[in-house]
Design a protein around this motif. Sequence first.
Motif: not given
Length: 246
Positions: A166-171
């Motif tokens: 999930t955080q990777f997608q935002c990053f």
Amino acid sequence: MLEGNRVSRISVRGFAVASATAVTTVGAVVGVASGNAVQASDDNFEATAADTTLLADIPAGEQAQVQVSSLSEQADVQAAAADSTARKAAEESARLRAAKDAEAKKEAADEAAAKAKAEEERKQREKEEAERASRSAIRESVSYAAQGSYSVSEIKSIARSMMSSTQFQCFSNIVDHESGWNYRATNPSSGAYGLVQALPGSKMASAGADWQTNPATQIKWGLSYMDGRYGSPCGAWSFWQSHRWY
């Protein structure tokens, strides 16, 4: 006046009838005196006698009975009024009590909801803090040997290993806009550098001396910056969407 038939007052209606009879009698006398013969029929005398009998004054004993009946009726009316007043007072008291109970229940429900919300927010903060600590631990424990060059897929693979999906997608959304995953990207106007366009680029030295050539070092620094300033990469991405910078 006969014993046992003593009256306490003169009937108004009887008085009126007696007066009318007297007037008639006077008229008759005057008529006779003037030579006009006036004859009263038996029916008139009987009617007058009947009226006089029906309109006679009420004897004292019967009058007392009427007065007692009247007082009883008045007591009944007053009792009914008192019952009505008491009932209305009870209904109003019940209404006020019900309103007060409802208000107390609402306040208790609001208080419970506020406590539940505060508890949920506390748990969420603890979860986010744990996730940040976990990401930081992962970044510190993973070592990436420097290479002469990196493909976009390789850089993304490194980034994925340092954070949740999930955080990777935002990053990834931020890096797409900032540098297009070019770890050597330089902004000619501002001097911002690298995947996350650190300004100045030398800030990334806190994550490693090879910040200019190692995308892993740039990713470590970028994640640390996003966590510290926005809570997470997704927090940074939310801010970016509103301001077009972060």
